[in-house]
Design an enzyme around this catalytic site. Structure first.
Site, PDB file in Angstrom:
ATOM      1  CG  HIS A  19      -2.321   0.398   0.976  1.00 45.16           C
ATOM      2  ND1 HIS A  19      -2.906   0.465  -0.268  1.00 45.16           N
ATOM      3  CD2 HIS A  19      -3.289   0.756   1.848  1.00 45.16           C
ATOM      4  CE1 HIS A  19      -4.165   0.845  -0.147  1.00 45.16           C
ATOM      5  NE2 HIS A  19      -4.422   1.033   1.123  1.00 45.16           N
ATOM      6  CG  ASN A  72      -8.914   4.302   4.376  1.00 42.21           C
ATOM      7  OD1 ASN A  72      -8.259   3.884   3.420  1.00 42.21           O
ATOM      8  ND2 ASN A  72      -9.521   3.490   5.205  1.00 42.21           N
ATOM      9  CG  ASP A  97      -1.728   0.646  -3.358  1.00 40.59           C
ATOM     10  OD1 ASP A  97      -2.550  -0.259  -3.161  1.00 40.59           O
ATOM     11  OD2 ASP A  97      -1.825   1.763  -2.812  1.00 40.59           O
ATOM     12  CG  ASN A 118     -10.998   2.733   0.936  1.00 39.60           C
ATOM     13  OD1 ASN A 118     -12.053   2.839   0.314  1.00 39.60           O
ATOM     14  ND2 ASN A 118     -10.755   1.711   1.738  1.00 39.60           N
TER      15      ASN A 118
END
Length: 181
Positions: A19, A72, A97, A118
């Site tokens: 991530h 997020n 990513d 997100n």
């Protein structure tokens, strides 16, 4: 003026996870630009809740940013930076990513939905448009079972073979991002 944002999560725990590929690309770009533009280090900005760096390339100001909001909520930092520097969405480049692309694959796109990411969803909601450039960096593996639990997969680390491919991919993405400014 361009705003180049790498998405990831702050902290040592997440540093080398899938991530955080956006952070990895920005760190590599920063290292390359540091030599050319005498940059010392990332500056932690509480005002923007991001690590930032800036330089001028071809008479254009370039702002590099790594939001420290966690993935997020990335849009909060992007919106603050874009508003403060008066950067229109079309001049925002977001590196992130993408588990819909295999490791080693990349795509540059503009005006595209979040596709379940997100961090991208947060940016779209915060700046009110999809009309920004995205540099999608593949992290997917051929074994789909390994990707079934998305949070576990994206917060997992690369194995040794993947790290070799990732190094080359990051180098390629840095070159592609440089062509955008």
């Amino acid at each position: 003026m361009k705003l180049i944002v790498g998405l990831g999560n702050p902290g040592k725990k997440y540093k080398k996870t899938r991530h955080n590929v956006g952070f990895m690309v920005l760190d590599s770009l920063f290292e390359k630009m540091a030599e050319l533009h005498s940059l010392n280090k990332w500056e932690l900005s509480k005002k923007f809740n991001a690590e930032i760096a800036g330089f001028t390339e071809n008479h254009e100001k370039i702002i590099l940013a790594k939001p420290m909001t966690f993935m997020n909520l990335s849009g909060q930092s992007v919106q603050l930076l874009a508003h403060y520097y008066k950067i229109p969405p079309r001049d925002i480049i977001v590196v992130h990513d993408d588990k819909d692309l295999f490791l080693g694959d990349t795509r540059i796109q503009q005006n595209r939905g979040h596709a379940g990411h997100n961090g991208i969803k947060s940016i779209i909601n915060s700046i009110g448009t999809e009309n920004f450039q995205r540099v999608r960096v593949g992290i997917a593996v051929k074994n789909e079972r390994k990707m079934q639990n998305t949070p576990k997969f994206v917060l997992g680390r690369f194995n040794i073979l993947e790290k070799n491919k990732l190094s080359k991919t990051i180098e390629d993405v840095v070159a592609k991002v440089e062509n955008l400014f």
